[in-house]
Design a protein around this motif. Sequence first.
Motif, PDB file in Angstrom:
ATOM      1  N   MET A   1       5.845  10.627  -8.893  1.00  0.00           N
ATOM      2  CA  MET A   1       4.961   9.616  -9.491  1.00  0.00           C
ATOM      3  C   MET A   1       4.355   8.708  -8.436  1.00  0.00           C
ATOM      4  O   MET A   1       4.669   8.801  -7.263  1.00  0.00           O
ATOM      5  CB  MET A   1       5.758   8.762 -10.450  1.00  0.00           C
ATOM      6  CG  MET A   1       6.132   9.526 -11.677  1.00  0.00           C
ATOM      7  SD  MET A   1       6.734   8.406 -12.929  1.00  0.00           S
ATOM      8  CE  MET A   1       7.441   9.652 -14.009  1.00  0.00           C
ATOM      9  N   GLY A   2       3.481   7.837  -8.917  1.00  0.00           N
ATOM     10  CA  GLY A   2       2.854   6.882  -8.004  1.00  0.00           C
ATOM     11  C   GLY A   2       1.978   7.589  -7.001  1.00  0.00           C
ATOM     12  O   GLY A   2       1.859   7.173  -5.856  1.00  0.00           O
ATOM     13  N   GLU A   3       1.359   8.693  -7.424  1.00  0.00           N
ATOM     14  CA  GLU A   3       0.560   9.498  -6.492  1.00  0.00           C
ATOM     15  C   GLU A   3      -0.921   9.178  -6.556  1.00  0.00           C
ATOM     16  O   GLU A   3      -1.760   9.954  -6.103  1.00  0.00           O
ATOM     17  CB  GLU A   3       0.824  10.988  -6.752  1.00  0.00           C
ATOM     18  CG  GLU A   3       2.269  11.355  -6.452  1.00  0.00           C
ATOM     19  CD  GLU A   3       2.567  12.839  -6.540  1.00  0.00           C
ATOM     20  OE1 GLU A   3       1.892  13.526  -7.331  1.00  0.00           O
ATOM     21  OE2 GLU A   3       3.464  13.307  -5.809  1.00  0.00           O
ATOM     22  N   SER A   4      -1.259   8.031  -7.101  1.00  0.00           N
ATOM     23  CA  SER A   4      -2.637   7.561  -6.995  1.00  0.00           C
ATOM     24  C   SER A   4      -2.842   7.006  -5.590  1.00  0.00           C
ATOM     25  O   SER A   4      -1.895   6.857  -4.817  1.00  0.00           O
ATOM     26  CB  SER A   4      -2.891   6.491  -8.048  1.00  0.00           C
ATOM     27  OG  SER A   4      -2.789   7.065  -9.338  1.00  0.00           O
TER      28      SER A   4
ATOM     29  N   ALA B   1       5.875   7.996  -4.445  1.00  0.00           N
ATOM     30  CA  ALA B   1       5.205   8.172  -3.152  1.00  0.00           C
ATOM     31  C   ALA B   1       5.196   6.859  -2.382  1.00  0.00           C
ATOM     32  O   ALA B   1       5.064   5.785  -2.974  1.00  0.00           O
ATOM     33  CB  ALA B   1       3.780   8.670  -3.359  1.00  0.00           C
ATOM     34  N   CYS B   2       5.326   6.948  -1.062  1.00  0.00           N
ATOM     35  CA  CYS B   2       5.589   5.773  -0.223  1.00  0.00           C
ATOM     36  C   CYS B   2       4.426   5.410   0.696  1.00  0.00           C
ATOM     37  O   CYS B   2       4.621   4.747   1.717  1.00  0.00           O
ATOM     38  CB  CYS B   2       6.830   6.017   0.614  1.00  0.00           C
ATOM     39  SG  CYS B   2       8.313   6.284  -0.358  1.00  0.00           S
ATOM     40  N   GLY B   3       3.210   5.868   0.378  1.00  0.00           N
ATOM     41  CA  GLY B   3       2.060   5.383   1.128  1.00  0.00           C
ATOM     42  C   GLY B   3       1.560   6.287   2.234  1.00  0.00           C
ATOM     43  O   GLY B   3       0.465   6.080   2.744  1.00  0.00           O
ATOM     44  N   PHE B   4       2.345   7.288   2.628  1.00  0.00           N
ATOM     45  CA  PHE B   4       1.901   8.129   3.754  1.00  0.00           C
ATOM     46  C   PHE B   4       1.057   9.315   3.282  1.00  0.00           C
ATOM     47  O   PHE B   4       0.108   9.697   3.937  1.00  0.00           O
ATOM     48  CB  PHE B   4       3.110   8.611   4.560  1.00  0.00           C
ATOM     49  CG  PHE B   4       3.544   7.651   5.625  1.00  0.00           C
ATOM     50  CD1 PHE B   4       3.652   6.292   5.354  1.00  0.00           C
ATOM     51  CD2 PHE B   4       3.835   8.064   6.918  1.00  0.00           C
ATOM     52  CE1 PHE B   4       4.038   5.379   6.343  1.00  0.00           C
ATOM     53  CE2 PHE B   4       4.213   7.171   7.909  1.00  0.00           C
ATOM     54  CZ  PHE B   4       4.323   5.837   7.622  1.00  0.00           C
ATOM     55  N   HIS B   5       1.411   9.909   2.155  1.00  0.00           N
ATOM     56  CA  HIS B   5       0.611  11.021   1.636  1.00  0.00           C
ATOM     57  C   HIS B   5      -0.107  10.615   0.345  1.00  0.00           C
ATOM     58  O   HIS B   5      -1.035  11.280  -0.093  1.00  0.00           O
ATOM     59  CB  HIS B   5       1.473  12.262   1.391  1.00  0.00           C
ATOM     60  CG  HIS B   5       2.443  12.078   0.260  1.00  0.00           C
ATOM     61  ND1 HIS B   5       3.664  11.460   0.406  1.00  0.00           N
ATOM     62  CD2 HIS B   5       2.362  12.392  -1.053  1.00  0.00           C
ATOM     63  CE1 HIS B   5       4.287  11.414  -0.750  1.00  0.00           C
ATOM     64  NE2 HIS B   5       3.523  11.980  -1.659  1.00  0.00           N
TER      65      HIS B   5
END
Lengths: 259, 259, 259, 259
Positions: free
Chosen positions: C11-14, C36-40
């Motif tokens: 999740m959070g892949e926007s 997702a943590c901001g890198f991809h």
Amino acid sequence: MEKVIDLNADMGESFGPWTKGNDAALLDVVTSANIACGFHAGDADTMARTMRLAVEKGVGIGAHPGFADVQGFGRRRISLSGEELANLVIYQLGAAQAMARAVGGAVRHLKLHGALANMASEDVTIARACYEAALRVQPDITIMVIAATAQEQAARELGCTWAGEIFADRAYEDDGTLRARSRPGSVIEEPDLAAGRVLKMLEEGAIIAENGKRIPCRIDTICLHGDGKTALAIASAVRQRLEQADYRLAPLAKVSRSA
Amino acid sequence: MEKVIDLNADMGESFGPWTKGNDAALLDVVTSANIACGFHAGDADTMARTMRLAVEKGVGIGAHPGFADVQGFGRRRISLSGEELANLVIYQLGAAQAMARAVGGAVRHLKLHGALANMASEDVTIARACYEAALRVQPDITIMVIAATAQEQAARELGCTWAGEIFADRAYEDDGTLRARSRPGSVIEEPDLAAGRVLKMLEEGAIIAENGKRIPCRIDTICLHGDGKTALAIASAVRQRLEQADYRLAPLAKVSRSA
Amino acid sequence: MEKVIDLNADMGESFGPWTKGNDAALLDVVTSANIACGFHAGDADTMARTMRLAVEKGVGIGAHPGFADVQGFGRRRISLSGEELANLVIYQLGAAQAMARAVGGAVRHLKLHGALANMASEDVTIARACYEAALRVQPDITIMVIAATAQEQAARELGCTWAGEIFADRAYEDDGTLRARSRPGSVIEEPDLAAGRVLKMLEEGAIIAENGKRIPCRIDTICLHGDGKTALAIASAVRQRLEQADYRLAPLAKVSRSA
Amino acid sequence: MEKVIDLNADMGESFGPWTKGNDAALLDVVTSANIACGFHAGDADTMARTMRLAVEKGVGIGAHPGFADVQGFGRRRISLSGEELANLVIYQLGAAQAMARAVGGAVRHLKLHGALANMASEDVTIARACYEAALRVQPDITIMVIAATAQEQAARELGCTWAGEIFADRAYEDDGTLRARSRPGSVIEEPDLAAGRVLKMLEEGAIIAENGKRIPCRIDTICLHGDGKTALAIASAVRQRLEQADYRLAPLAKVSRSA
């Protein structure tokens, strides 16, 4: 018959507030500059500055595209499709062309950078994807290839104008590849030794491996470096030795012939 | 005398795995496409895809440079020097030119994106820095300006080929600026209403503010959108109404005249 | 003995202006979210929004680090050293921990994303470098591993708390790897079929390959997806079937046991 | 009563292949290091290296977040909402915390970088948004503020632990702001002069402007630099003079008191 040779170096590898290399000094030695295009180094401002300097000094401008990886300086292998490789090269070449035009110059050649260059020297499909894309944009561009690798093979297959390159300060294995930097003796740091090797390879028309093996190849340009303890001294020694041996130094576009 | 008008829309605003807009549908309506150049949206692969489609549909290709801010979609104001602005535009325009060439097309016009466009419409030195840079790279490019703003002033001062733009779906204040999106009534969502306004402004040769005030200006192109609930319906309605009123729709390069 | 299982989804892949996935709907089905943590993907604002929602719905939060490659969505292989892999994971995990704390939650598990996950499932040194780094930062974190791969091996060797994962909508080869997406039948699109397979694998305590082969493994969590035609229907069907079969659905931290 | 003071400097400002500053030498002089968090400088590998060194030398670790602008080194103003500012700080602080933990240290303080710091010293809502976010993540963190600016006001309003900072090598205007770098005399390059000014400001408990005006303020830490012709000499001179004047040098966490 006149002996003509080009000397090239990677330049414009600063980024934002960080500087790298010694472009001003190297531009007095080389005849062609491979200028980073913003993806692995060389933001737009750095490109403008470096190209302006190259134009002033009469040095030939080349596009030096690499992977989109500033942190890794384009030295990390990234797996891309042929289509993605093509678009990567087109985009960066276009940016370089426009920047060169804006400062009164023109892109004459293309050389791949870092991991992209390494992959293209091993895999002819990667080299072809990159070169074919560049030629779609600028059909008369000179493709600078690492001599006797898949890069050269791709350029030959495409029937384009290309220039074969050897390295002044790197030892060769007997299959024509560069000795890995991790191995002892991979980098030559003695200016006289480097200059002597270059002259010998030019005279023999062949790469000379550490074990003495000759790999015949066309040599149109010598790669020099600005970084490293003695790099600038090597660059100057190579230039001086070539001039003493009656080589005329000239930018690529006036040197290279079609395959 | 023949009445000619251009319809333009921003396109190629996808990025990597994320898609945005409805380019395929819009390309059947507009005559000019402003294509993102990779800094705020539109990576090299997206650019290639979008331009290929534009070439197929006979839609004019424009470079649409913005700030280097993918996360903010180029909508955040960033303070740059004139030199930095120039290099920002040169770099992106060059990338767009090469990509267009690679797919069999050519860049005909330039339109600034997002916060860069807003700043250039308020500050003539910002607009001049951007346009002058583009003209150094491509002297015959058409500069698309927001009519009656500092953008237009800069283009007039530079004596370049330019095209004046009004918006189909945005309300105007009586100083000729767009009503801020945060204010009620800023965005027009009713297709008939939008089409009627466009026709009226064209006939009067003036922007018509919400309070009825007329700001006379040259109108060469109408900005349409693909995003938003009724955007595509508005685009189609505007096109239909213009055709009914005997306007010939044609890409910019064939429309615009020098100042 | 009670049967407990976790359902997880990425999740959070926007990113910035671009949205992706159907997080709000999926959060009603799953018990753990890999964010997702901001890198991809997943800039800081997206992370904040997604984690806030996860906290509201009582869904366990996991850090989902990937390669620094927004354009490629972390799906391109990039060669990094063990040290670089460790720092890549530490940085992203830290960002996730802080963001979770700021919205009143806490990171409970870690799952690798995309090409990084693929490489770690093939190469135990890569998996170890990543997991060991995460454990230095948060010793009690649960490492979510793809069951029966080098990921599981690394977690076992490190003696850490881990959870074995199988996929609801992907076909398996008889060596326990996922059938490549390029091959026919690799993705299961029929909700009942997917739910039935999951239940069967849980009952047998084994991955069931397409050719019927059983690969015994510990199964603590089922990977679901939000993208794709029938993904959400599959997610719901799996959840329903598990509840009918008297499984208790619970976030990982309350499920996983050390090796 | 014992006189205690902290000396701080920005560090870890290298990026990928590019180095910047003289961290190793500065770490022998200062007691607190403000370490870049990857957005304007300081990728994860640089952070790890710098923090490891700081831990070895017993220097206090601070997070030094900035705008997401590597090319501009975080020195360009970018307009963000309060929510975006908060998430920007949370993300970077979290990354710093995890990296510190991974090398055996801990983040003790937070100092804003570059344009973000400038904007926060002028606008108390910007400062509050950043500090409040940091405190949500780490309630006991010490906020390092530029003395007598909106940064200090925000910290006082939040009732948090904070430390007031003055600059050793910069001239002050009589409103307490730093003289702009573009003006003559803005940067002090003479070590003795810089050290003398610092001591005088400490003794008077006030910033001393160029025109002699005193702005009383709490001074807990002195900002030193590693870049610039005489920066390191200034740093050493300041330290020596403070020691001669019986100041005990100690990292912030042991100095700062709540408002």
